[in-house]
Design a protein around this motif. Sequence first.
Motif, PDB file in Angstrom:
ATOM      1  N   PRO A 325       0.823  -1.222   0.000  1.00 43.28           N
ATOM      2  CA  PRO A 325       0.000   0.000   0.000  1.00 43.28           C
ATOM      3  C   PRO A 325       0.855   1.269   0.000  1.00 43.28           C
ATOM      4  O   PRO A 325       0.444   2.301  -0.526  1.00 43.28           O
ATOM      5  CB  PRO A 325      -0.812  -0.127   1.287  1.00 43.28           C
ATOM      6  CG  PRO A 325      -0.854  -1.599   1.571  1.00 43.28           C
ATOM      7  CD  PRO A 325       0.470  -2.126   1.112  1.00 43.28           C
ATOM      8  N   HIS A 326       2.049   1.171   0.582  1.00 43.36           N
ATOM      9  CA  HIS A 326       2.948   2.324   0.589  1.00 43.36           C
ATOM     10  C   HIS A 326       3.308   2.733  -0.834  1.00 43.36           C
ATOM     11  O   HIS A 326       3.414   3.933  -1.147  1.00 43.36           O
ATOM     12  CB  HIS A 326       4.222   1.993   1.376  1.00 43.36           C
ATOM     13  CG  HIS A 326       5.299   3.037   1.236  1.00 43.36           C
ATOM     14  ND1 HIS A 326       5.236   4.256   1.869  1.00 43.36           N
ATOM     15  CD2 HIS A 326       6.452   3.043   0.503  1.00 43.36           C
ATOM     16  CE1 HIS A 326       6.309   4.971   1.554  1.00 43.36           C
ATOM     17  NE2 HIS A 326       7.057   4.256   0.724  1.00 43.36           N
ATOM     18  N   ALA A 327       3.496   1.765  -1.718  1.00 37.55           N
ATOM     19  CA  ALA A 327       3.836   2.078  -3.103  1.00 37.55           C
ATOM     20  C   ALA A 327       2.695   2.816  -3.785  1.00 37.55           C
ATOM     21  O   ALA A 327       2.913   3.762  -4.556  1.00 37.55           O
ATOM     22  CB  ALA A 327       4.167   0.794  -3.860  1.00 37.55           C
ATOM     23  N   VAL A 328       1.456   2.389  -3.529  1.00 41.92           N
ATOM     24  CA  VAL A 328       0.299   3.060  -4.119  1.00 41.92           C
ATOM     25  C   VAL A 328       0.215   4.495  -3.603  1.00 41.92           C
ATOM     26  O   VAL A 328      -0.010   5.441  -4.378  1.00 41.92           O
ATOM     27  CB  VAL A 328      -0.991   2.287  -3.795  1.00 41.92           C
ATOM     28  CG1 VAL A 328      -2.207   3.034  -4.326  1.00 41.92           C
ATOM     29  CG2 VAL A 328      -0.929   0.887  -4.393  1.00 41.92           C
ATOM     30  N   GLU A 329       0.386   4.686  -2.302  1.00 42.83           N
ATOM     31  CA  GLU A 329       0.355   6.030  -1.736  1.00 42.83           C
ATOM     32  C   GLU A 329       1.422   6.909  -2.376  1.00 42.83           C
ATOM     33  O   GLU A 329       1.191   8.089  -2.667  1.00 42.83           O
ATOM     34  CB  GLU A 329       0.573   5.960  -0.223  1.00 42.83           C
ATOM     35  CG  GLU A 329      -0.565   5.287   0.536  1.00 42.83           C
ATOM     36  CD  GLU A 329      -0.221   5.076   1.999  1.00 42.83           C
ATOM     37  OE1 GLU A 329       0.884   5.512   2.413  1.00 42.83           O
ATOM     38  OE2 GLU A 329      -1.025   4.469   2.728  1.00 42.83           O
ATOM     39  N   HIS A 330       2.578   6.334  -2.622  1.00 44.72           N
ATOM     40  CA  HIS A 330       3.670   7.088  -3.230  1.00 44.72           C
ATOM     41  C   HIS A 330       3.313   7.484  -4.663  1.00 44.72           C
ATOM     42  O   HIS A 330       3.557   8.630  -5.071  1.00 44.72           O
ATOM     43  CB  HIS A 330       4.952   6.256  -3.202  1.00 44.72           C
ATOM     44  CG  HIS A 330       6.178   7.040  -3.578  1.00 44.72           C
ATOM     45  ND1 HIS A 330       6.844   7.832  -2.678  1.00 44.72           N
ATOM     46  CD2 HIS A 330       6.835   7.172  -4.763  1.00 44.72           C
ATOM     47  CE1 HIS A 330       7.873   8.419  -3.275  1.00 44.72           C
ATOM     48  NE2 HIS A 330       7.884   8.022  -4.547  1.00 44.72           N
ATOM     49  N   LEU A 331       2.734   6.569  -5.416  1.00 40.48           N
ATOM     50  CA  LEU A 331       2.343   6.873  -6.785  1.00 40.48           C
ATOM     51  C   LEU A 331       1.358   8.029  -6.847  1.00 40.48           C
ATOM     52  O   LEU A 331       1.408   8.869  -7.758  1.00 40.48           O
ATOM     53  CB  LEU A 331       1.717   5.637  -7.453  1.00 40.48           C
ATOM     54  CG  LEU A 331       2.644   4.529  -7.928  1.00 40.48           C
ATOM     55  CD1 LEU A 331       1.819   3.364  -8.451  1.00 40.48           C
ATOM     56  CD2 LEU A 331       3.585   5.025  -9.005  1.00 40.48           C
ATOM     57  N   LEU A 332       0.442   8.079  -5.910  1.00 34.44           N
ATOM     58  CA  LEU A 332      -0.618   9.085  -5.932  1.00 34.44           C
ATOM     59  C   LEU A 332      -0.181  10.419  -5.338  1.00 34.44           C
ATOM     60  O   LEU A 332      -0.963  11.375  -5.321  1.00 34.44           O
ATOM     61  CB  LEU A 332      -1.841   8.570  -5.172  1.00 34.44           C
ATOM     62  CG  LEU A 332      -2.453   7.262  -5.679  1.00 34.44           C
ATOM     63  CD1 LEU A 332      -3.711   6.923  -4.894  1.00 34.44           C
ATOM     64  CD2 LEU A 332      -2.753   7.343  -7.172  1.00 34.44           C
TER      65      LEU A 332
END
Length: 603
Positions: A325-332
């Motif tokens: 989920p950290h990667a998704v947060e970073h992308l957004l």
Amino acid sequence: MFRRRPAQTSEPDPQDIAEPQFVPAAPSGTTLAQTLVAGPPGVRGYRPVVAGPGEPYIIRVELLPAALRRAHPETGTRTAPAPTLDPPNAQARAAILAFAHLTDIHLVDCQSPARVEFLDRYNDPGSRFTGLANLTGSYRANEMLSTQVADAMARRIGEIGVGPAFGAPLSFSLCTGDNTDNTQHNELRWMIDVLDGATVTPDSGDRSKYEGVADWVHYDTRYWHPEGAAPGKLDDLPHERYGFPTIPGLLDVARRSFEAVGLRGVDGGKMPWYSAYGNHDALVQGNLPHLPETSAYACGDHKVTELPNGTDLVRLAVDLARISPHAVEHLLAGGYRVVTADPDRRFLDKSETLREHFTTTGLPVGHGYTEQNLAENTAYYAFDAGPVRCVVLDTVNPHGGADGSLDEKQLTWLEGELLATTARYLDEHGKVVRGAGADRLVVVFSHHTVETMGNWFGVPGEHRVLGPAVRDLLLRFPNVVLWVNGHTHVNSIVPHSRHPESPVPGGFWELNTASHIDWPQQARLVELVDNADGTLSVFGTIIDHAGPADGFGELDGPLALAGLSRQLGINDWQTRARPVPGADGRRGTAADRNVELLLPMPF
């Protein structure tokens, strides 16, 4: 995200292939009559698509035991048994089934906030991150034209209408997954409406204008801009480095409504079509499970345009691979532009995807999915096509990742289906067992290949079944003759044989067909034929969609746009920079295209 790297195609022994001597019944409209290939490079290497000579069938006999082979009298090449090559015996052969195989249609909402086109540049020529997992495949210059390509392919299938080798009417078409690009509701509706033959409007957000990476609002030179350079800006790299054309008005023309022809049979009536579940149908950009932050984001008005400053790309790729989920947060969290929100871009879970197939004017209602699938939330099923049992698997791993696997419940179901279709099979030790089933040939369909079913992600205590285990189960059943799949975007044929000391010779063929989104934008017509000599033939015939080969003319309709899409696809700068060794790009080798695949008749 992410485009599959082209898989290595099968390389048969030259002693196991030859050209046949019979005349196909209906070659017109197929690559038996004419191929489409890359023309000579023009300015900055940009190539046209040109017509080339047709390609005859190549016979492959890797699965035939020695007793069923013979030496060709002219060349000495070990090829097919006598009835396949000798005209006097040709009349004894009989078509069993003919169908169309479509795969990886990838209908794309190219204006969606939920796409991450900015990651694709890390696979561009010269990038030190080229090939880094999970950072590629999220942008193509031709992606705004995906609905028109699907329509042009349906048109071509209807024009041909029959199996080219023996002329039997096509019984059905089957789409083996990645029908959508980003698990969105509007993409799935476009897919169903195109194949049904309905009015399609390939647009989202503000219907009065295009809002995506190809416009001038957030001008980025890494993307192709059909209108040319924005005022006061430098040419984009596709124009400046790779010779891409300027096509004023394309962004408006590509979004126009059109009447799809739909899949039609040889009599002009609706052709039944079936659907399989792919990773892009289930997962965000084909990789990530639906998370609360991504589901809301898809329908919103923020479209991320770049990664946050200081992003560690290697760490991001690892986190994406771990479904963090950290990667998704970073992308957004990167820079963004504002676009028009659209609730029709909502992500669909499996149950919603299955149910949407029941809202259709085509045949059959549900397109293979049943009330039992709805009740149990499963996407695997089986149906009968004449004497053939067709088994459709769900190879998507719901926990994330582009590659696939099965859960144990589905494997048990699959074994039960196989036991019900044969009176003879092999036990786990390779010994012949007499069963209670009624003998039927079996063709298996799925999105993933044996090689790409290596995704072991699961919750604690869950065991995922990988490709080799599924292959080994199928090899225990001699009536399984063919496994049809996609995912790799490459034409490929792989033989899977039983152990040389098995009491039952042969095996099954794995037939993989190229996608509609990447060059060569092809499908395949498949025929099963009883040779009346103890052998079975599987004919695979490649077809190109009905878009014009010689460019795009006046862009006066969906066919012209489909032709443009194919031309843009062949000029994809990433593919141009990294050709597939031993193959003609994603077209595969000649032995992966028009083929006659021999194996022992199991009954």
